[in-house]
Scaffold this motif. Structure first.
Motif, PDB file in Angstrom:
ATOM      1  N   SER A 149       0.905  -1.231   0.170  1.00 51.18           N
ATOM      2  CA  SER A 149      -0.047   0.106  -0.075  1.00 51.18           C
ATOM      3  C   SER A 149       0.872   1.395   0.067  1.00 51.18           C
ATOM      4  O   SER A 149       0.408   2.371  -0.306  1.00 51.18           O
ATOM      5  CB  SER A 149      -0.853   0.062   1.249  1.00 51.18           C
ATOM      6  N   ASN A 150       1.971   1.204   0.018  1.00 50.26           N
ATOM      7  CA  ASN A 150       3.091   2.235   0.378  1.00 50.26           C
ATOM      8  C   ASN A 150       3.382   2.747  -0.980  1.00 50.26           C
ATOM      9  O   ASN A 150       4.422   2.615  -1.376  1.00 50.26           O
ATOM     10  CB  ASN A 150       4.096   2.171   1.353  1.00 50.26           C
ATOM     11  N   ALA A 151       2.543   3.500  -1.816  1.00 51.43           N
ATOM     12  CA  ALA A 151       2.757   3.972  -3.142  1.00 51.43           C
ATOM     13  C   ALA A 151       3.682   4.868  -3.158  1.00 51.43           C
ATOM     14  O   ALA A 151       4.626   5.017  -4.125  1.00 51.43           O
ATOM     15  CB  ALA A 151       1.140   4.580  -3.631  1.00 51.43           C
ATOM     16  N   ALA A 152       3.984   5.938  -2.094  1.00 51.56           N
ATOM     17  CA  ALA A 152       5.109   6.555  -2.037  1.00 51.56           C
ATOM     18  C   ALA A 152       6.554   5.812  -2.138  1.00 51.56           C
ATOM     19  O   ALA A 152       7.602   6.171  -2.678  1.00 51.56           O
ATOM     20  CB  ALA A 152       5.025   7.391  -0.782  1.00 51.56           C
ATOM     21  N   ARG A 153       6.630   4.597  -1.684  1.00 48.86           N
ATOM     22  CA  ARG A 153       7.881   3.749  -1.433  1.00 48.86           C
ATOM     23  C   ARG A 153       7.926   3.171  -2.796  1.00 48.86           C
ATOM     24  O   ARG A 153       8.953   3.075  -3.240  1.00 48.86           O
ATOM     25  CB  ARG A 153       7.790   2.750  -0.352  1.00 48.86           C
ATOM     26  N   LEU A 154       6.803   2.641  -3.617  1.00 43.64           N
ATOM     27  CA  LEU A 154       6.836   2.394  -4.972  1.00 43.64           C
ATOM     28  C   LEU A 154       7.476   3.256  -5.745  1.00 43.64           C
ATOM     29  O   LEU A 154       8.154   3.156  -6.745  1.00 43.64           O
ATOM     30  CB  LEU A 154       5.494   1.815  -5.280  1.00 43.64           C
ATOM     31  N   HIS A 155       7.018   4.589  -5.709  1.00 39.19           N
ATOM     32  CA  HIS A 155       7.439   5.704  -6.430  1.00 39.19           C
ATOM     33  C   HIS A 155       9.023   5.833  -6.290  1.00 39.19           C
ATOM     34  O   HIS A 155       9.740   5.774  -7.145  1.00 39.19           O
ATOM     35  CB  HIS A 155       6.654   6.910  -5.942  1.00 39.19           C
ATOM     36  N   VAL A 214      -4.689   1.055  -9.074  1.00 44.92           N
ATOM     37  CA  VAL A 214      -5.501   2.197  -8.299  1.00 44.92           C
ATOM     38  C   VAL A 214      -4.629   3.700  -8.531  1.00 44.92           C
ATOM     39  O   VAL A 214      -5.554   4.665  -8.608  1.00 44.92           O
ATOM     40  CB  VAL A 214      -5.959   1.940  -7.164  1.00 44.92           C
ATOM     41  N   ALA A 215      -3.534   3.774  -7.957  1.00 40.70           N
ATOM     42  CA  ALA A 215      -2.713   4.837  -7.733  1.00 40.70           C
ATOM     43  C   ALA A 215      -2.595   5.762  -8.963  1.00 40.70           C
ATOM     44  O   ALA A 215      -2.916   6.781  -8.947  1.00 40.70           O
ATOM     45  CB  ALA A 215      -1.309   4.588  -7.304  1.00 40.70           C
ATOM     46  N   LYS A 216      -2.387   4.859 -10.034  1.00 46.22           N
ATOM     47  CA  LYS A 216      -2.159   5.458 -11.634  1.00 46.22           C
ATOM     48  C   LYS A 216      -3.575   6.078 -11.878  1.00 46.22           C
ATOM     49  O   LYS A 216      -3.760   7.306 -12.442  1.00 46.22           O
ATOM     50  CB  LYS A 216      -1.832   4.551 -12.569  1.00 46.22           C
ATOM     51  N   LYS A 232       2.511   9.023 -11.797  1.00 50.35           N
ATOM     52  CA  LYS A 232       2.497   9.258 -13.092  1.00 50.35           C
ATOM     53  C   LYS A 232       3.777   8.952 -14.021  1.00 50.35           C
ATOM     54  O   LYS A 232       3.662   8.781 -14.993  1.00 50.35           O
ATOM     55  CB  LYS A 232       2.112  10.797 -13.177  1.00 50.35           C
ATOM     56  N   ASP A 233       4.881   9.152 -13.138  1.00 50.18           N
ATOM     57  CA  ASP A 233       6.327   8.713 -13.946  1.00 50.18           C
ATOM     58  C   ASP A 233       6.837   7.564 -13.488  1.00 50.18           C
ATOM     59  O   ASP A 233       7.993   7.406 -13.313  1.00 50.18           O
ATOM     60  CB  ASP A 233       7.102  10.200 -13.459  1.00 50.18           C
ATOM     61  N   PHE A 234       5.902   6.618 -13.059  1.00 49.08           N
ATOM     62  CA  PHE A 234       6.330   5.218 -12.623  1.00 49.08           C
ATOM     63  C   PHE A 234       7.031   4.691 -13.943  1.00 49.08           C
ATOM     64  O   PHE A 234       6.433   4.459 -14.876  1.00 49.08           O
ATOM     65  CB  PHE A 234       5.324   4.453 -12.039  1.00 49.08           C
ATOM     66  N   PRO A 235       8.189   4.110 -13.708  1.00 48.15           N
ATOM     67  CA  PRO A 235       8.747   3.346 -15.011  1.00 48.15           C
ATOM     68  C   PRO A 235       7.770   2.297 -15.547  1.00 48.15           C
ATOM     69  O   PRO A 235       7.102   1.498 -14.608  1.00 48.15           O
ATOM     70  CB  PRO A 235      10.151   3.009 -14.559  1.00 48.15           C
TER      71      PRO A 235
END
Length: 547
Positions: free
Chosen positions: A234-240, A266-268, A274-277
């Motif tokens: 759930s830590n989308a910031a960590r995924l970023h 869901v985040a996208k 938005k700039d996730f590779p």
């Protein structure tokens, strides 16, 4: 218990007070109830065969006509995880911000009830009314996008309900309320602060999510082979951040785990990452040179069916060998130490290097330490503090800390305590029914009911089945058929079965009896043999067949 009066505000935790997880809170005013969050907790060995534990909502289920809605603070499982199983029966709208709503909608779709549970989108800019409650979501930082406190206003009192939170001056995702905005909320006169207690023993602040990037980059950069990073999905910031780390270290990014896929989707869809590779699939990852791939996997808490557990035991498509690295970019949740240790030992046996927060700065908490709590007290300036989200030791320490920092009234409550927040200082006025339910396959059962208690007894003592025959006159005869499971007689199984059969035959002999009496006589005779042989008292089931 009478309905909440028009001049009072009541509070009751049905979960999340005196425990960590399974957060459910009720506020009562002017004859109506508002629910905040509806989460789960995860089972341990005390619940054999169970993964998920749900709150028992019988108190509010007996008052559904008076329940006006459920407001969700954020999308973690311990705050929304029970909704797929309980929301339809509650029969009221769910109120959530877009990211949280997206996670909830996915859960409802899996249960095929998305058309039967209304979700209403809310935003920090627009307060909304739910029955006699005026609610405003207030964005705060946490380890998931769109974590929100709630400003709940009634004619009786104003409450600032923090949900899970931390302070982060440089958030990677989202824009939390500023000190000035929180001070303005305090200027409105907050009667009660209902506040997260998870990290109250931490003398230091939790730290910024942005600070983790350097530690992760340095760890991955020095790796000479394959790298797996496990973190909370759930830590989308960590995924970023991990997306940036992959790019900076020249590695392709592979993501494995259904919950990670769901969070990214869901985040996208709601404007994040938005700039996730672009990511590669597992097959491609395994064909790349070992030093050219970074894999993000679920399972850092030792979950047996998650990706990391299967990687560790060799049953996953992703394989690790000596010289590879696993980074645990998450803190151990209390109670998971054994499960995590098992996986780490399996990885160590392969020669895999492991990096945790003890070796490098690869994680920060999502909950407030003491400096952050003190700042929140100063901004909100509540008349009273009610600690939540913690075990008893956390709640008591939080109350002591709040008193020491100038909050005049504090009240420690646990699940089932009915509290009057206003008028006057908070005080306990009664008790309500609370408890736990388990999700057993597709069935919801009492956590300490007959099924789970039977399973515990079988798990501890084993089980014996005895088959006997009776004629139409009720007389037993023939040779009993006996089967054992989990009874410690491995080396002497045949002599044990022979003695047990002899005891059953003796119990069957003599006068004719009704079936219940015969069944009990045989059961006790066989169990006495088992106890004499093993020192245990297995569950003995006797099946009677008429011939």
């Amino acid at each position: 218990m009478t309905n909440p009066k028009s001049n009072e505000l009541l509070f009751c935790a049905l979960g999340g007070s005196g425990e960590i997880g399974m957060n459910v809170t009720l506020y009562g005013h002017n004859g109506k109830w508002l629910m905040v969050d509806c989460g789960v907790t995860f089972a341990d060995a005390h619940y054999p065969g169970i993964d998920v534990i749900l709150p028992d909502l019988r108190f509010i289920e007996e008052r559904l006509d008076d329940l006006v809605g459920v407001v969700l603070t954020h999308g973690h499982e311990d705050h929304i995880g029970a909704l797929p199983y309980l929301a339809e029966d509650l029969g009221v709208p769910l109120y959530a911000t877009p990211f949280t709503a997206g996670l909830i909608r996915g859960k409802l779709e899996e249960e095929r009830i998305e058309d039967r549970v209304p979700i209403k989108l809310v935003s920090p800019e627009q307060p909304f009314n739910v029955g006699p409650f005026k609610v405003q979501v207030v964005p705060l930082s946490h380890s998931i996008p769109e974590a929100n406190a709630l400003l709940i206003e009634t004619k009786a009192a104003k409450v600032f309900h923090t949900g899970d939170w931390k302070l982060d001056a440089t958030p990677v995702i989202g824009a939390p309320a500023s000190p000035e905005q929180l001070t303005a909320i305090g200027d409105r006169g907050i009667d009660v602060l209902v506040c997260d207690s998870t990290n109250v023993f931490n003398a230091e602040a939790s730290g910024s999510e942005a600070s983790v990037r350097q530690g992760l980059t340095e760890s991955v950069a020095r790796a000479r082979a394959r790298v797996v990073v496990t973190t909370f999905a759930s830590n989308a910031a960590r995924l970023h951040t991990l997306g940036q780390v992959a790019q900076e270290t020249g590695r392709k990014l592979c993501v494995t785990g259904r919950s990670l896929d769901r969070i990214i989707r869901v985040a996208k869809a709601t404007g994040y990452l938005k700039d996730f590779p672009d990511t590669i699939d597992v097959d491609t990852a395994m064909r790349l040179p070992r030093n050219r791939v970074l894999i993000v996997a679920t399972g850092g808490q030792g979950e047996p069916r998650a990706a990391l557990a299967r990687i560790a035991d060799g049953s996953h498509q992703i394989g690790l060998d000596a010289g590879d690295m696993v980074i645990f970019s998450a803190k151990q949740i209390p109670g998971n130490e054994v499960a995590i240790g098992r996986i780490q030992n399996q990885l160590a046996a392969k020669g895999v290097e492991m990096v945790t927060e003890k070796q490098a700065h690869v994680h920060v908490s999502g909950h407030p330490g003491r400096p952050e709590l003190e700042k929140m007290y100063g901004w909100i300036r509540p008349k009273a503090l009610v600690p939540v989200h913690g075990e008893m030791r956390h709640l008591m320490e939080h109350a002591r800390f709040g008193n020491a920092k100038g909050i005049r009234h504090t009240l420690v409550q646990t699940d089932g305590d009915l509290v009057r927040l206003a008028p006057g200082a908070p005080e306990k006025i009664g008790d309500v029914a609370v408890g736990r339910l388990v999700l057993d396959g597709d069935v919801i059962l009492p956590a300490d009911g007959g099924t789970i208690n039977e399973r515990r007894r079988i798990a501890v003592n084993g089980q014996i089945s005895v088959g006997i025959a009776v004629d139409r006159n009720g007389r037993a005869g023939g040779v009993p058929e006996i089967r054992v499971q989990g009874v410690p007689v491995e080396d002497e199984r045949e002599p044990f079965l022979a003695e047990a059969a002899e005891a059953a035959t003796e119990a069957m002999s003599g006068r004719a009896r009704d079936r219940d009496r015969l069944r009990e006589d045989v059961r006790l005779a066989v169990r006495r043999v088992a106890t004499r042989w093993t020192g245990k008292k297995p569950v003995v089931d006797v099946v009677i067949v008429q011939v």
